[in-house]
Design an enzyme around this catalytic site. Structure first.
Site, short mmCIF file in Angstrom:
data_model
loop_
_atom_site.label_atom_id
_atom_site.label_comp_id
_atom_site.label_asym_id
_atom_site.label_seq_id
_atom_site.Cartn_x
_atom_site.Cartn_y
_atom_site.Cartn_z
N ASP A 30 0.52 -1.04 0.28
CA ASP A 30 -0.04 -0.23 -0.27
C ASP A 30 0.65 1.06 -0.24
OD1 ASP A 30 -3.16 0.56 1.18
OD2 ASP A 30 -1.96 2.29 1.09
N ILE A 31 0.37 2.06 -0.99
CA ILE A 31 1.78 3.70 -0.96
C ILE A 31 1.48 4.29 0.18
CG2 ILE A 31 -0.80 4.93 -1.73
CD1 ILE A 31 1.29 5.92 -3.62
N GLY A 93 -15.57 3.63 4.06
CA GLY A 93 -13.81 3.72 4.03
C GLY A 93 -13.72 4.23 2.93
N GLN A 94 -14.11 2.82 2.16
CA GLN A 94 -13.46 2.12 0.54
C GLN A 94 -13.28 3.65 -0.14
OE1 GLN A 94 -15.95 -0.47 -2.13
NE2 GLN A 94 -14.33 -1.18 -2.71
N HIS A 100 -10.34 -5.73 -3.22
CA HIS A 100 -9.38 -5.43 -2.36
C HIS A 100 -9.53 -5.39 -0.83
CE1 HIS A 100 -9.76 -1.20 -2.42
NE2 HIS A 100 -9.58 -1.45 -1.45
N HIS A 102 -6.94 -5.51 2.44
CA HIS A 102 -5.64 -5.32 2.63
C HIS A 102 -5.13 -6.30 4.37
CE1 HIS A 102 -6.56 -0.64 2.43
NE2 HIS A 102 -8.11 -1.46 2.53
P1 5GP Z 1 -9.38 1.67 0.39
O1 5GP Z 1 -10.29 2.82 1.31
O2 5GP Z 1 -11.04 1.94 -1.33
O3 5GP Z 1 -10.47 0.57 1.06
O4 5GP Z 1 -8.04 1.06 0.45
C1 5GP Z 1 -7.61 1.72 -0.79
C2 5GP Z 1 -6.16 1.88 -0.57
O5 5GP Z 1 -5.25 2.03 -1.81
C3 5GP Z 1 -5.80 2.96 0.12
O6 5GP Z 1 -5.07 2.14 1.40
C4 5GP Z 1 -4.74 3.80 0.12
O7 5GP Z 1 -3.81 4.22 0.84
C5 5GP Z 1 -4.53 2.13 -1.45
N1 5GP Z 1 -3.87 3.45 -2.56
C6 5GP Z 1 -4.09 3.86 -3.50
N2 5GP Z 1 -3.48 4.55 -4.96
C7 5GP Z 1 -2.81 3.69 -4.12
C8 5GP Z 1 -1.82 3.88 -5.31
O8 5GP Z 1 -1.49 4.58 -6.22
N3 5GP Z 1 -0.73 2.42 -5.04
C9 5GP Z 1 -0.40 2.12 -4.72
N4 5GP Z 1 0.31 1.22 -3.75
N5 5GP Z 1 -2.48 2.40 -3.06
C10 5GP Z 1 -2.59 2.50 -3.49
#
Ligand code: 5GP
Ligand code: ZN
Length: 116
Positions: A30-31, A93-94, A100, A102
């Protein structure tokens, strides 16, 4: 999907630090990590959330769970424990609407201490 950040990573249009890849799944760091070790396991098929999976995705989703296990083992997270989180919908929070999983861990070091 053309404007999906994870589809772009899967196609190689945006760089990512990969830990695993096969024909149906990719695992990347994760970035913006929320744990000392924060991996995202992502199906290559664009599915917006768990609400969009169907019976035909059984093997794909089952394969992701097995992959979570082996990635956790390879990174040593199986020793200390880890958590798996899937956000579904804006109220959870998505932020990225491509399914995906985590994988979060690494709070306990090999020496047994806590790592923040
Ligand atoms: P969500 O909140 O949708 O469950 O999680 C999305 C995740 O994707 C976040 O933890 C965010 O840091 C990660 N993320 C968003 N953009 C990128 C990216 O360009 N590269 C990577 N490696 N992770 C990303
Ligand atoms: Zn996508």
């Amino acid at each position: 999907m053309t404007d999906c950040i994870f589809c772009k990573i899967i196609k190689g249009e945006i760089p990512a630090k990969k830990v695993y890849e096969d024909k149906s799944v990719i695992a990347i760091y994760d970035i913006n990590p929320k744990a000392p070790v924060h991996i995202l396991i992502i199906p290559k098929k664009h599915i917006s959330s768990l609400m969009e999976i169907n019976k035909g995705d059984k093997n794909l989703i089952g394969g992701i769970i097995l992959r979570l296990k082996t990635v956790a083992q390879e990174l040593g997270l199986d020793k200390s424990g880890y958590k798996v989180v899937v956000n579904n919908g804006p109220g959870s929070g998505q932020l990225v609407f491509h399914l995906h999983f985590h994988l979060l861990g690494g709070w306990i070091t090999k020496a047994g201490g806590w790592r923040v």
